[in-house]
Scaffold this motif. Structure first.
Motif, PDB file in Angstrom:
ATOM      1  N   ASP A  55       0.791  -1.238   0.000  1.00 31.61           N
ATOM      2  CA  ASP A  55       0.000   0.000   0.000  1.00 31.61           C
ATOM      3  C   ASP A  55       0.822   1.286   0.000  1.00 31.61           C
ATOM      4  O   ASP A  55       0.569   2.169  -0.819  1.00 31.61           O
ATOM      5  CB  ASP A  55      -0.996   0.008   1.165  1.00 31.61           C
ATOM      6  CG  ASP A  55      -2.169  -0.928   0.934  1.00 31.61           C
ATOM      7  OD1 ASP A  55      -2.410  -1.327  -0.235  1.00 31.61           O
ATOM      8  OD2 ASP A  55      -2.854  -1.264   1.914  1.00 31.61           O
ATOM      9  N   PRO A  56       1.814   1.448   0.896  1.00 33.14           N
ATOM     10  CA  PRO A  56       2.576   2.709   0.872  1.00 33.14           C
ATOM     11  C   PRO A  56       3.378   2.907  -0.414  1.00 33.14           C
ATOM     12  O   PRO A  56       3.591   4.040  -0.853  1.00 33.14           O
ATOM     13  CB  PRO A  56       3.504   2.624   2.088  1.00 33.14           C
ATOM     14  CG  PRO A  56       3.316   1.299   2.700  1.00 33.14           C
ATOM     15  CD  PRO A  56       2.200   0.597   2.012  1.00 33.14           C
ATOM     16  N   ASP A  59       0.886   4.184  -2.859  1.00 33.79           N
ATOM     17  CA  ASP A  59       0.601   5.587  -2.517  1.00 33.79           C
ATOM     18  C   ASP A  59       1.702   6.516  -3.015  1.00 33.79           C
ATOM     19  O   ASP A  59       1.429   7.607  -3.524  1.00 33.79           O
ATOM     20  CB  ASP A  59       0.419   5.751  -1.001  1.00 33.79           C
ATOM     21  CG  ASP A  59      -0.859   5.099  -0.496  1.00 33.79           C
ATOM     22  OD1 ASP A  59      -1.778   4.850  -1.318  1.00 33.79           O
ATOM     23  OD2 ASP A  59      -0.940   4.834   0.720  1.00 33.79           O
ATOM     24  N   GLU A  60       2.947   6.073  -2.906  1.00 30.40           N
ATOM     25  CA  GLU A  60       4.086   6.864  -3.398  1.00 30.40           C
ATOM     26  C   GLU A  60       3.986   7.049  -4.921  1.00 30.40           C
ATOM     27  O   GLU A  60       4.229   8.141  -5.442  1.00 30.40           O
ATOM     28  CB  GLU A  60       5.389   6.145  -3.035  1.00 30.40           C
ATOM     29  CG  GLU A  60       6.641   6.858  -3.471  1.00 30.40           C
ATOM     30  CD  GLU A  60       7.909   6.070  -3.151  1.00 30.40           C
ATOM     31  OE1 GLU A  60       8.923   6.334  -3.823  1.00 30.40           O
ATOM     32  OE2 GLU A  60       7.885   5.199  -2.254  1.00 30.40           O
ATOM     33  N   LYS A  62       1.241   6.964  -6.685  1.00 31.57           N
ATOM     34  CA  LYS A  62       0.106   7.868  -6.945  1.00 31.57           C
ATOM     35  C   LYS A  62       0.558   9.317  -6.859  1.00 31.57           C
ATOM     36  O   LYS A  62       0.167  10.152  -7.679  1.00 31.57           O
ATOM     37  CB  LYS A  62      -1.020   7.628  -5.931  1.00 31.57           C
ATOM     38  CG  LYS A  62      -1.827   6.395  -6.189  1.00 31.57           C
ATOM     39  CD  LYS A  62      -2.905   6.253  -5.116  1.00 31.57           C
ATOM     40  CE  LYS A  62      -3.678   4.978  -5.276  1.00 31.57           C
ATOM     41  NZ  LYS A  62      -4.691   4.803  -4.212  1.00 31.57           N
ATOM     42  N   LYS A  63       1.397   9.627  -5.866  1.00 29.87           N
ATOM     43  CA  LYS A  63       1.900  10.997  -5.708  1.00 29.87           C
ATOM     44  C   LYS A  63       2.801  11.385  -6.872  1.00 29.87           C
ATOM     45  O   LYS A  63       2.742  12.504  -7.368  1.00 29.87           O
ATOM     46  CB  LYS A  63       2.651  11.128  -4.381  1.00 29.87           C
ATOM     47  CG  LYS A  63       1.742  11.114  -3.174  1.00 29.87           C
ATOM     48  CD  LYS A  63       2.542  11.181  -1.883  1.00 29.87           C
ATOM     49  CE  LYS A  63       1.624  10.978  -0.688  1.00 29.87           C
ATOM     50  NZ  LYS A  63       2.385  10.751   0.533  1.00 29.87           N
TER      51      LYS A  63
END
Length: 124
Positions: A55-56, A59-60, A62-63
């Motif tokens: 997940d993280p 998320d990275e 996505k940024k």
């Protein structure tokens, strides 16, 4: 209505609901039409420890990529048909698609460096 008939009716409703759920998820992934965009699908399960580690990293990405890449999470426990379509046998599995075709497939936790390089390649 007998017990067997009731159980059959319940099973039919459950199958119908699962099929609608999978169709909805696939439609959401495709945006209701064939995608020309790069899509990263994250096949996961709530009970999966490695999925939580992924997940993280997602998320990275996505940024970094913003709206250049479409990111979708697909719960394999509620989207059986979609998981079957992509022959998902283990989670996490990531499917990177470009123009509606599988560009790359990753099984297990995939590091940020690998994902970033392959996302950049898919965007070219």
């Amino acid at each position: 209505m007998s017990t067997c008939q009731r159980e059959d009716a319940i099973k039919m409703r459950q199958k119908s609901a699962l099929k609608r759920n999978a169709n909805h998820a696939e439609s959401a992934i495709r945006g209701g039409k064939e995608m020309s965009k790069v899509v990263l699908m994250d096949f996961f399960a709530e009970w999966c420890g490695p999925c939580k580690m992924q997940d993280p990293i997602i998320d990275e990405m996505k940024k970094k990529f913003g709206d250049k890449v479409e990111f979708r999470k697909v719960d394999v426990d509620t989207n059986y048909d979609l998981a079957a379509k992509y022959t998902i046998h283990a989670v996490p599995t990531l499917i990177l698609e470009k123009d509606g075709a599988v560009f790359k497939r990753y099984v297990g936790v995939t590091n940020a460096k690998t994902l970033e390089a392959d996302l950049n390649a898919a965007l070219k």
